[in-house]
Design an enzyme around this catalytic site. Structure first.
Site, PDB file in Angstrom:
ATOM      1  N   HIS A  59       0.844  -1.192   0.000  1.00  0.00           N
ATOM      2  CA  HIS A  59       0.000   0.000   0.000  1.00  0.00           C
ATOM      3  C   HIS A  59       0.876   1.237   0.000  1.00  0.00           C
ATOM      4  O   HIS A  59       1.905   1.274   0.657  1.00  0.00           O
ATOM      5  CB  HIS A  59      -0.901   0.024   1.236  1.00  0.00           C
ATOM      6  CG  HIS A  59      -1.993   1.040   1.121  1.00  0.00           C
ATOM      7  ND1 HIS A  59      -3.209   0.753   0.539  1.00  0.00           N
ATOM      8  CD2 HIS A  59      -2.043   2.346   1.472  1.00  0.00           C
ATOM      9  CE1 HIS A  59      -3.968   1.829   0.545  1.00  0.00           C
ATOM     10  NE2 HIS A  59      -3.276   2.817   1.114  1.00  0.00           N
ATOM     11  N   ASP A 106     -14.156   2.906   6.102  1.00  0.00           N
ATOM     12  CA  ASP A 106     -13.068   3.660   5.474  1.00  0.00           C
ATOM     13  C   ASP A 106     -13.508   4.212   4.127  1.00  0.00           C
ATOM     14  O   ASP A 106     -13.169   5.341   3.766  1.00  0.00           O
ATOM     15  CB  ASP A 106     -11.816   2.809   5.298  1.00  0.00           C
ATOM     16  CG  ASP A 106     -10.765   3.581   4.516  1.00  0.00           C
ATOM     17  OD1 ASP A 106     -10.358   4.647   5.004  1.00  0.00           O
ATOM     18  OD2 ASP A 106     -10.414   3.162   3.406  1.00  0.00           O
ATOM     19  N   ARG A 109     -13.223  12.719   3.671  1.00  0.00           N
ATOM     20  CA  ARG A 109     -11.994  13.457   4.006  1.00  0.00           C
ATOM     21  C   ARG A 109     -11.431  14.162   2.780  1.00  0.00           C
ATOM     22  O   ARG A 109     -10.890  15.259   2.872  1.00  0.00           O
ATOM     23  CB  ARG A 109     -10.948  12.485   4.579  1.00  0.00           C
ATOM     24  CG  ARG A 109     -11.284  12.027   5.990  1.00  0.00           C
ATOM     25  CD  ARG A 109     -10.429  10.832   6.382  1.00  0.00           C
ATOM     26  NE  ARG A 109      -9.017  11.086   6.218  1.00  0.00           N
ATOM     27  CZ  ARG A 109      -8.138  10.186   5.751  1.00  0.00           C
ATOM     28  NH1 ARG A 109      -8.522   8.977   5.424  1.00  0.00           N
ATOM     29  NH2 ARG A 109      -6.875  10.513   5.620  1.00  0.00           N
ATOM     30  N   SER A 140      -6.974   4.469   8.072  1.00  0.00           N
ATOM     31  CA  SER A 140      -7.526   4.211   6.744  1.00  0.00           C
ATOM     32  C   SER A 140      -6.736   3.099   6.044  1.00  0.00           C
ATOM     33  O   SER A 140      -7.297   2.114   5.554  1.00  0.00           O
ATOM     34  CB  SER A 140      -7.475   5.511   5.935  1.00  0.00           C
ATOM     35  OG  SER A 140      -7.679   5.266   4.584  1.00  0.00           O
ATOM     36  N   LYS A 171      -7.977  -1.281   5.856  1.00  0.00           N
ATOM     37  CA  LYS A 171      -8.198  -1.988   4.583  1.00  0.00           C
ATOM     38  C   LYS A 171      -7.294  -3.215   4.478  1.00  0.00           C
ATOM     39  O   LYS A 171      -7.705  -4.271   4.018  1.00  0.00           O
ATOM     40  CB  LYS A 171      -7.893  -1.061   3.405  1.00  0.00           C
ATOM     41  CG  LYS A 171      -8.968  -0.030   3.177  1.00  0.00           C
ATOM     42  CD  LYS A 171      -8.649   0.840   1.986  1.00  0.00           C
ATOM     43  CE  LYS A 171      -7.537   1.798   2.285  1.00  0.00           C
ATOM     44  NZ  LYS A 171      -7.788   3.193   1.981  1.00  0.00           N
TER      45      LYS A 171
HETATM   46  N1  URA Z   1      -4.175   6.226   1.534  1.00  0.00           N
HETATM   47  C1  URA Z   1      -5.236   5.689   2.170  1.00  0.00           C
HETATM   48  O1  URA Z   1      -5.628   4.558   1.922  1.00  0.00           O
HETATM   49  N2  URA Z   1      -5.838   6.411   3.102  1.00  0.00           N
HETATM   50  C2  URA Z   1      -5.445   7.649   3.427  1.00  0.00           C
HETATM   51  O2  URA Z   1      -6.027   8.234   4.297  1.00  0.00           O
HETATM   52  C3  URA Z   1      -4.344   8.212   2.757  1.00  0.00           C
HETATM   53  C4  URA Z   1      -3.721   7.480   1.805  1.00  0.00           C
END
Ligand code: URA
Length: 441
Positions: A85, A164, A171, A186, A190
């Protein structure tokens, strides 16, 4: 529990209990707490921050807000599920190249990705520039594709960390993205819900990232590595350069093109280095390689022997896309107006404000101003002169791809202001800034 009391407690700097956080997150996910209260709460968190205990509670509440996947039955017995990620940057098309490489090396990659957020682009938006490509897979389709070709990149299903999904979009349009606990929660919610045994986090650092300083990036990395460890996952965080855009391409179709070029072995040097590093870390965490040299050799082989490119094509086709774009990237959508930004004076490129380049791309139509806005996949910027480059008067700094002349002119002016050219030679920026693992400092 009264949501107003939770908002007020956080606004006034109080520490929320795990029960309060879970109640708020569940209420928002189920629709009993409206967007405006969630926005006020997110802004309170933005200003007041959260303790580690609050951030962990937030992450676990968001991860538990929907399905929690276990993909082990879709892969060979004993295979470790490894995910990656990125915390988000400008020109960050890393997944597009890393995922096919890792899959081509024999480690299956089943990944859920997001859309663009603020000035950063999202993997799903980028892949959608491939005609026909579809991010919406059922869990059954996801598992079958992972089993059959070992590579899936799908949009977050509506029931994977739905808290999320809702909060992320909120956001994006309420100025509450750059908050350490909200970003950590966040990302990690995930990854936990998607069932990875191990995760490589690419934490972007610099003025084109949410974390602008090394100190902030280290704090975010340690927080996420610790959350992962508490949840029994093996996490490595790489802190990587985002003072300037990554590679050359910023913008959806342009970035897909650059990822393809990288899999053909001729990507920009900084992007190539990042791709090789992230892919190698994934192979190590997935126990497909014992150590760095072995992992790097596998990665280079997958590029040299074209197996990664073939994997990309199989994946595009499996998700309904036109696989011929992999051989003919010129088939990707392209913008009608192309203009150059040229150097107004001779010297060395000292600085490129990556965020300005990202915002210019949004302005060209490549990003969203409000939830659900459509985006234009054709537009973007090619960064021809990076930090450290020596330029003469009139040399090309960037090439703008726009949908009309007016947009192009506005972009030229903005990009001109994002460049600083000086007389002194400037050193090219390093790609990998640090690496954080559990137990390290
Ligand atoms: N990537 C994400 O998945 N969430 C965030 O809040 C910022 C970057």
């Amino acid at each position: 529990m009264n949501p107003v009391e939770i908002i007020v407690k956080k606004r006034d700097g109080g520490e929320l209990t795990a029960q309060e956080i879970a109640a708020f997150i569940n209420g928002y996910t189920q629709g009993s707490i409206p967007d405006y209260q969630a926005a006020a709460w997110a802004m309170a968190v933005y200003f007041q921050g959260m303790s580690d205990a609050e951030t962990t509670a937030l992450t676990l509440a968001m991860a538990a807000s929907g399905d929690q996947l276990d993909l082990h039955d879709a892969v060979a017995p004993g295979t470790r599920i490894v995910d990656k990620h990125s915390s988000g940057g400008v020109g960050d098309k890393t997944t597009l190249a890393v995922a096919p490489i890792v899959a081509a090396c024999g480690l299956p990659v089943g990944k859920m990705s997001g859309r663009g957020l603020s000035f950063t682009g999202g993997t799903i938006d980028k892949l959608e520039s491939i005609p026909g490509w579809n991010p919406d897979l059922s869990e059954e389709q996801f598992r079958r594709q992972l089993h059959d070709i070992g590579l899936v990149v799908a949009g977050q299903t509506s029931n994977l960390a739905p808290a999320d999904k809702a909060l992320y979009a909120l956001r994006d349009v309420t100025g509450t993205v750059p908050s350490l606990p909200l970003i950590a929660g966040s990302i990690m919610s995930k990854k936990l819900a998607a069932g990875a045994d191990a995760i490589v986090l690419d934490v972007k650092c610099g003025r084109g990232a949410f974390m602008e300083t090394l100190e902030q990036a280290r704090a975010l990395s340690r927080l996420m590595v610790a959350i992962g460890s508490r949840a029994g996952r093996n996490v490595t965080a790489l802190i990587t350069q985002m003072e300037q855009p990554l590679g050359r391409a910023v913008g959806h179709a342009l970035e897909v093109q650059e990822a393809i070029a990288t899999l053909q072995g001729h990507g920009p040097a900084d992007f190539q280095e990042l791709v090789e590093t992230v892919a190698s870390e994934m192979l190590i965490l997935g126990q497909a390689a014992a150590e760095l040299e072995e992992a790097q050799a596998l990665v280079r082989k997958a590029i040299a022997e074209n197996t990664a490119l073939v994997k990309l094509q199989a994946f595009v086709v499996a998700q309904g896309g036109d696989g011929s774009v992999v051989e003919h990237p010129e088939k990707l959508p392209s913008a009608p107006v192309i203009k150059q930004v040229v150097a107004p004076k001779a010297g060395y490129v000292q600085r490129i404000l990556a965020r300005e380049i990202g915002l210019t791309c949004v302005d060209l139509g490549g990003g969203r101003r409000k939830k659900g806005d459509p985006i234009d996949h054709r537009v973007g910027i090619l960064v021809e002169a990076k930090v450290g480059a020596r330029v003469g008067v009139g040399d090309v700094l960037c090439v703008v791809h726009a949908r009309d002349e007016v947009d192009a002119e506005r972009a030229l002016a903005r990009i001109g202001g994002a460049y600083q050219i000086g007389d002194k030679p400037a050193t090219p920026l390093p790609v990998i800034l640090d690496r954080v693992q559990f137990g390290g400092d």
